[in-house]
Enzyme design. Structure first.
Site, PDB file in Angstrom:
ATOM      1  N   ASN A   9       0.882  -1.382   0.034  1.00 26.84           N
ATOM      2  CA  ASN A   9       0.085  -0.033  -0.001  1.00 26.84           C
ATOM      3  C   ASN A   9       0.888   1.262  -0.007  1.00 26.84           C
ATOM      4  O   ASN A   9       1.452   1.565   1.048  1.00 26.84           O
ATOM      5  CB  ASN A   9      -0.785  -0.068   1.370  1.00 26.84           C
ATOM      6  CG  ASN A   9      -1.889   1.176   1.322  1.00 26.84           C
ATOM      7  OD1 ASN A   9      -1.816   2.077   0.386  1.00 26.84           O
ATOM      8  ND2 ASN A   9      -2.751   0.994   2.166  1.00 26.84           N
ATOM      9  N   ARG A  88      -2.728  -2.114  -3.446  1.00 22.57           N
ATOM     10  CA  ARG A  88      -3.689  -1.614  -2.954  1.00 22.57           C
ATOM     11  C   ARG A  88      -3.949  -0.190  -3.588  1.00 22.57           C
ATOM     12  O   ARG A  88      -3.005   0.750  -3.384  1.00 22.57           O
ATOM     13  CB  ARG A  88      -4.019  -1.077  -1.480  1.00 22.57           C
ATOM     14  CG  ARG A  88      -5.394  -0.492  -1.128  1.00 22.57           C
ATOM     15  CD  ARG A  88      -5.436  -0.327   0.374  1.00 22.57           C
ATOM     16  NE  ARG A  88      -6.622   0.410   0.862  1.00 22.57           N
ATOM     17  CZ  ARG A  88      -6.939  -0.143   2.082  1.00 22.57           C
ATOM     18  NH1 ARG A  88      -6.280  -0.683   2.831  1.00 22.57           N
ATOM     19  NH2 ARG A  88      -8.291   0.394   2.293  1.00 22.57           N
ATOM     20  N   HIS A 177     -13.054   2.181   0.655  1.00 15.88           N
ATOM     21  CA  HIS A 177     -13.231   0.910   1.707  1.00 15.88           C
ATOM     22  C   HIS A 177     -13.973  -0.267   0.891  1.00 15.88           C
ATOM     23  O   HIS A 177     -14.296  -1.158   1.862  1.00 15.88           O
ATOM     24  CB  HIS A 177     -13.813   1.407   2.915  1.00 15.88           C
ATOM     25  CG  HIS A 177     -13.172   2.479   3.542  1.00 15.88           C
ATOM     26  ND1 HIS A 177     -13.938   3.432   4.465  1.00 15.88           N
ATOM     27  CD2 HIS A 177     -11.856   2.600   3.777  1.00 15.88           C
ATOM     28  CE1 HIS A 177     -12.942   4.135   5.020  1.00 15.88           C
ATOM     29  NE2 HIS A 177     -11.917   3.712   4.863  1.00 15.88           N
ATOM     30  N   HIS A 204     -17.717   0.466   8.135  1.00 13.19           N
ATOM     31  CA  HIS A 204     -16.214   0.299   8.331  1.00 13.19           C
ATOM     32  C   HIS A 204     -15.813   1.609   9.406  1.00 13.19           C
ATOM     33  O   HIS A 204     -15.700   2.775   8.589  1.00 13.19           O
ATOM     34  CB  HIS A 204     -15.453   0.188   7.199  1.00 13.19           C
ATOM     35  CG  HIS A 204     -13.960   0.104   7.155  1.00 13.19           C
ATOM     36  ND1 HIS A 204     -13.302  -0.893   7.009  1.00 13.19           N
ATOM     37  CD2 HIS A 204     -13.100   1.368   7.512  1.00 13.19           C
ATOM     38  CE1 HIS A 204     -12.043  -0.584   7.275  1.00 13.19           C
ATOM     39  NE2 HIS A 204     -11.961   0.743   7.531  1.00 13.19           N
ATOM     40  N   ARG A 237     -11.631  14.057   9.485  1.00 11.71           N
ATOM     41  CA  ARG A 237     -12.525  14.421   8.163  1.00 11.71           C
ATOM     42  C   ARG A 237     -14.041  14.685   8.537  1.00 11.71           C
ATOM     43  O   ARG A 237     -14.457  14.038   9.606  1.00 11.71           O
ATOM     44  CB  ARG A 237     -12.721  13.438   6.996  1.00 11.71           C
ATOM     45  CG  ARG A 237     -11.249  13.085   6.300  1.00 11.71           C
ATOM     46  CD  ARG A 237     -11.463  12.279   5.076  1.00 11.71           C
ATOM     47  NE  ARG A 237     -10.305  11.457   4.649  1.00 11.71           N
ATOM     48  CZ  ARG A 237     -10.238  10.018   4.601  1.00 11.71           C
ATOM     49  NH1 ARG A 237     -11.179   9.456   4.890  1.00 11.71           N
ATOM     50  NH2 ARG A 237      -9.018   9.765   4.156  1.00 11.71           N
ATOM     51  N   GLU A 380      -8.243  -6.694   5.005  1.00 15.42           N
ATOM     52  CA  GLU A 380      -8.050  -6.037   3.692  1.00 15.42           C
ATOM     53  C   GLU A 380      -6.817  -6.598   2.949  1.00 15.42           C
ATOM     54  O   GLU A 380      -6.696  -6.843   1.886  1.00 15.42           O
ATOM     55  CB  GLU A 380      -7.822  -4.674   3.760  1.00 15.42           C
ATOM     56  CG  GLU A 380      -9.446  -3.880   4.128  1.00 15.42           C
ATOM     57  CD  GLU A 380      -9.386  -2.494   4.586  1.00 15.42           C
ATOM     58  OE1 GLU A 380      -8.746  -2.241   5.608  1.00 15.42           O
ATOM     59  OE2 GLU A 380      -9.662  -1.619   3.788  1.00 15.42           O
TER      60      GLU A 380
HETATM   61  P1  AMP Z   1      -8.142   1.603  11.893  1.00 19.23           P
HETATM   62  O1  AMP Z   1      -7.818   2.993  11.019  1.00 19.23           O
HETATM   63  O2  AMP Z   1      -9.067   0.718  11.293  1.00 19.23           O
HETATM   64  O3  AMP Z   1      -6.723   1.085  12.393  1.00 19.23           O
HETATM   65  O4  AMP Z   1      -8.766   2.433  13.229  1.00 19.23           O
HETATM   66  C1  AMP Z   1      -8.070   3.231  14.082  1.00 19.23           C
HETATM   67  C2  AMP Z   1      -9.133   3.718  15.106  1.00 19.23           C
HETATM   68  O5  AMP Z   1      -9.853   2.714  15.688  1.00 19.23           O
HETATM   69  C3  AMP Z   1      -8.478   4.754  16.217  1.00 19.23           C
HETATM   70  O6  AMP Z   1      -9.717   5.934  16.323  1.00 19.23           O
HETATM   71  C4  AMP Z   1      -8.467   4.092  17.168  1.00 19.23           C
HETATM   72  O7  AMP Z   1      -8.646   4.742  18.411  1.00 19.23           O
HETATM   73  C5  AMP Z   1      -9.814   3.045  17.145  1.00 19.23           C
HETATM   74  N1  AMP Z   1      -9.527   1.871  17.994  1.00 19.23           N
HETATM   75  C6  AMP Z   1      -8.650   1.073  18.204  1.00 19.23           C
HETATM   76  N2  AMP Z   1      -9.086   0.229  19.345  1.00 19.23           N
HETATM   77  C7  AMP Z   1     -10.085   0.726  20.155  1.00 19.23           C
HETATM   78  C8  AMP Z   1     -10.418   0.267  21.116  1.00 19.23           C
HETATM   79  N3  AMP Z   1     -10.083  -0.799  22.058  1.00 19.23           N
HETATM   80  N4  AMP Z   1     -11.616   1.223  21.654  1.00 19.23           N
HETATM   81  C9  AMP Z   1     -11.954   2.338  20.709  1.00 19.23           C
HETATM   82  N5  AMP Z   1     -11.408   2.802  19.672  1.00 19.23           N
HETATM   83  C10 AMP Z   1     -10.359   1.767  19.313  1.00 19.23           C
END
Ligand code: AMP
Length: 392
Positions: A9, A88, A177, A204, A237, A380
């Site tokens: 990516n 990706r 996504h 997502h 955003r 993904e």
């Molecule tokens: P991603 O882009 O899919 O890696 O997601 C990142 C987001 O997931 C961030 O805002 C993190 O704070 C949130 N996140 C990860 N673990 C937790 C958790 N245990 N509780 C709440 N939010 C989480």
């Protein structure tokens, strides 16, 4: 014989990668090369429970990708070159509704849609070009974030602007996504035994957030649009705002288009609302400790999402399941509970214990009656590797 697929990516100043052994569909290594092009570029590699970081003296795409493959070879994870590389790619415009083997024609089309993804597509192309120069014999496959949503009907993808703008400039809603929405929808249908005829909404929720309506495996509506700015409130955003906000801010503050675009993409969303962070863990903790702005931001995030789920339901013959995925969707029981609390009109309810556990053995968190609510961890990178394997 091992079947190694490298998934890449490429971003404007970073390259994320994962190496999969497809005989067992397991990730053997993953890593991130960051601050590329700068003086302090570095490469972090994780494998077999270890993590190493090294400085990159030369950090153009070519040198970086060659270091990544050399390192994976040096630590014994690659006996031969990978059998394919899966990229990706953020934007496939209207050209791509499926993954494709990369060719000069494919690269030309990805180049043509650069105006729609000016930061991402050039980086994706640079990664492909570097691999083609370094390892011309490795087949490359492009997997698009937009492809799954190419089944949107015109009534869902057209904006209410002069039709000529669609004809001349391909101004329309694309959605993103897609790799994640496609995977979690099919996984939910499988786990819940929904059969071929089903209506699912997928949410997502990561740093970027989008939701989609999926009917019988096909995307029929989604919240992101021409760009990933449209739709839900996200980490930084804004999601949907009144399109006249640009004019208003310009008139009141004297800001130009670039400043406002930057504000809406990088300084808004949960970061802008809380003034604290774009990270949901930090925000939830602050709200628990009595920070009112953090609580307000959570209320906005969850209400806006529920509202969009309501809008997506207009595309479904029936609502069988709501799927949560992404870092927030997979982990935040608070967000899930607040969203479902706003959706009683659809008969949705949660089982509190299952929600606290992130789901039963299938990920199900719903109460006894009404549509199912399920948590599915997105994969993904593995999906990109599978698509690459299928095409080479
Ligand atoms: P991603 O882009 O899919 O890696 O997601 C990142 C987001 O997931 C961030 O805002 C993190 O704070 C949130 N996140 C990860 N673990 C937790 C958790 N245990 N509780 C709440 N939010 C989480």
């Amino acid at each position: 014989m091992s079947q190694n697929i490298l998934v890449i990516n490429s971003g404007s100043s970073s390259i994320k990668f994962s190496l999969f052994d497809m005989t067992s569909e397991t990730e053997q290594a993953s890593g991130l090369a960051e601050r590329l092009g700068g003086d302090d570029a570095s490469l972090t590699l994780k494998y077999s429970g270890q993590k190493t970081t090294l400085d990159l003296a030369q950090s153009d795409y070519r040198s970086t990708l060659s270091v990544i493959i050399d390192k994976l070879t040096e630590i014994g994870l690659l006996e031969t070159l990978p059998m394919a590389i899966g990229h990706r790619v953020v934007h496939g415009g209207e050209y791509f509704s499926d993954p494709v083997v990369v060719s000069t024609d494919v690269m030309d089309k990805i180049r043509k849609v650069i105006p729609l993804a000016p930061l991402h597509n050039p980086a994706n192309l640079a990664g492909m070009e570097a691999i083609a120069e370094l390892y011309p014999d490795i087949p490359q496959v492009a997997v698009f974030d937009t492809a799954f949503h190419q089944t949107l009907p015109a009534k869902a993808f057209l904006y209410g602007v002069p039709y000529e703008l669609y004809e001349e400039l391909a101004v329309r809603r694309y959605g993103f996504h897609g790799i994640s929405h496609q995977y979690v929808a099919s996984e939910a249908a499988r786990r819940l035994n929904l059969g071929d005829q089903h209506g699912i909404i997928t949410a997502h929720l990561g740093n970027g957030c989008s939701a989609a309506a999926v009917v019988n495996g096909h995307s029929v509506d989604t919240t992101m649009g021409l760009t990933p700015l449209e739709g839900l409130v996200m980490g930084t955003r804004s999601g949907d705002v009144d399109p006249n906000l640009h004019q208003f801010l310009h008139a009141q503050k004297g800001w130009d288009i670039d400043q406002i675009t930057n504000l809406l993409n990088k300084e808004s969303g949960m970061l802008g609302l809380t003034g604290l962070s774009n990270d949901m863990r930090t925000i939830e903790q602050a709200a628990n400790e009595g920070n009112e702005r953090a609580q307000l931001a959570l209320d906005v995030f969850c209400f806006r999402l529920a509202r969009q789920i309501g809008a997506l339901a207009a595309s479904l013959p029936q609502l069988d399941a709501l799927v949560f995925t992404g870092g927030i969707g997979e982990n935040s029981r608070t967000v899930r509970a607040m969203v479902i609390d706003n959706l009683k009109v659809f008969g949705l309810s949660l089982n509190g214990e299952l929600n606290a556990d992130n789901g039963d053995e299938h990920g199900v968190i719903s109460g006894e009656n009404g549509p199912k609510v399920i948590v599915v961890n997105t994969k993904e990178e593995l999906m990109i590797a599978k698509e690459a394997l299928a095409l080479v």
